[in-house]
Design an enzyme around this catalytic site. Structure first.
Site: not given
Ligand code: DSN
Length: 416
Positions: A55, A224, A227
């Site tokens: 933390e 995020t 992706k």
């Molecule tokens: N689940 C992700 C998507 O498929 O766009 C976003 O949260």
């Protein structure tokens, strides 16, 4: 990766992992938000950093024994700053939804108004859908796209002047066009709102310089890391220096507890990979591949929502094009080993459980090395499967072809 202990001590879990490796290897992943991380990222995820509580932030922790966690987190911050040219970065958010919640709570009060993109027009659940906690705390007003797929910025400005939001939120999870970052920022300034963009879907395209970088236009940028950016599952918040303290405080102690250091370790590795020149080649190939997918599906009579794609995905109105509901299309594609997700189209007359569309994304198969030639073939397989969704024998044959192509593009060579 070494799974030999797991094989001995927990054969059930071991078996499920082996099966998943096989599924990922033999199947074709076209979920727009998924990707295949490198073996180095997988190795970084599975380290003893998972044991450590830390933390606080580098140099200012609440527990002892932080000499190594500080190295890891500082590197993740340094690399992400370089990658996005960000003034300040917090790499601790566990994923995209918490990152958005942390960002809202850093700069807003309960009841404050946020202008965000409507879900069926490509926005994300956490941008104001009534089922989310954020929508219970803040008042979201949705903006929509036009019939030609664009965002009408004059309309958005009028809406902003009328509603006087505290925040203007750009970003999406199913919109396929480029945003005008400058216009968003000008509108926000005009009405005295904080500007925020959620780049979860396009972070890798930005890092790879395949599309423009919004960082200088927005006060806060959330993303995020898993992706297009091709890192481990996780979130991150970037912001202007003036918001740094508020963001860090809202993350910890405001919202999260101890950061997941093994995950931050893997984020740092992924950022290092994204800084490599080869990542630029990858990002540009994603754009080219998506364009081929769009073109070929159009040739087969599919209606592409928002008229075209300028990023890594296409949203297809399968019901409007072929009379096939999104759910049936998704299932037919599953049967041939191609994974996509059913998706709402703008103002979809059908329910989210059986919407009119499917969303198809190209980042994962681009990681496998597939290029225009393969995408063309895949686009026609998708069209064939949807048009022949009731013909089991036809689908079985197609599945064999999909598997054959996948075998040529190996993802992981050393996992088991
Ligand atoms: N689940 C992700 C998507 O498929 O766009 C976003 O949260």
């Amino acid at each position: 990766m070494n799974l030999k202990n797991l094989k001995k001590t927990d054969p059930e879990i071991y078996q499920a992992i082996v099966q998943e490796i096989k599924r990922q290897q033999e199947g074709m992943e076209l979920i727009a938000s998924e990707n295949y991380v490198s073996e180095a990222v997988l190795e970084a995820l599975g380290t003893v950093f998972t044991n450590k509580y830390s933390e606080g932030y580098p140099g200012k922790r609440y527990y002892g024994g932080q000499e190594n966690t500080d190295i890891i987190e500082s590197l993740a911050i340094k690399r992400s700053k370089k990658l996005f040219r960000a003034e300040h970065v917090n790499v601790q958010p566990h994923s995209g939804a918490p990152a958005n919640m942390i960002a809202y709570s850093a700069v807003l009060q309960p009841g404050d108004k946020i202008l965000g993109m409507d879900l069926s027009h490509g926005g994300h659940l956490t941008h104001g859908h009534p089922v989310t906690l954020s929508a219970k705390i803040y008042k979201f007003i949705g903006y929509k796209t036009e019939a030609d797929g664009s965002i009408d910025y004059q309309k958005l400005e009028k809406l902003a002047i009328k509603e006087k939001p505290k925040m203007i939120l750009a970003g999406f999870s199913a919109y396929t066009r480029q945003l005008d970052y400058k216009k968003f920022s000008e509108i926000a300034k005009k009405v005295g709102a904080i500007s925020m963009i959620d780049i979860a879907h396009i972070a890798g395209l930005i890092a790879g310089k395949a599309i423009p970088n919004p960082i200088s236009y927005f006060d806060i940028v959330t993303t995020t890391t898993h992706k297009t950016l091709r890192g481990p599952r996780g979130g991150m918040i970037m912001c202007k220096n003036e918001f740094a303290k508020a963001i860090d405080k809202a993350n910890f102690p405001g919202f999260q507890g101890g950061p997941h250091m093994n995950n931050i370790c893997a984020k740092a590795v992924a950022f290092g990979e994204a800084l490599h020149p080869s990542f630029k080649t990858y990002a540009k190939q994603i754009i080219r591949n998506a364009k081929v997918l769009e073109t070929e599906l159009k040739k087969r009579g599919f209606k592409i929502m928002f008229e075209k794609t300028e990023n890594h995905m296409v949203l297809v109105d399968v019901f409007g094009s072929k009379g096939v509901p999104g759910k049936i299309a998704e299932e037919a594609l599953d049967k041939i080993g191609i994974t996509v997700n059913k998706n709402m189209i703008p103002d979809d007359p059908h329910s989210p459980f059986d919407p009119s569309g499917i969303r198809i994304g190209i980042p994962a198969i681009t990681t496998r090395g597939m290029k225009e030639k393969e995408i063309k073939i895949i686009a026609h397989w998708i069209a064939d499967a949807i048009e022949n969704h009731a013909d089991e024998k036809f689908l079985r044959n197609l599945h064999e072809q999909v598997k054959k192509l996948c075998r040529k593009f190996v993802i992981y060579k050393h996992l088991i």
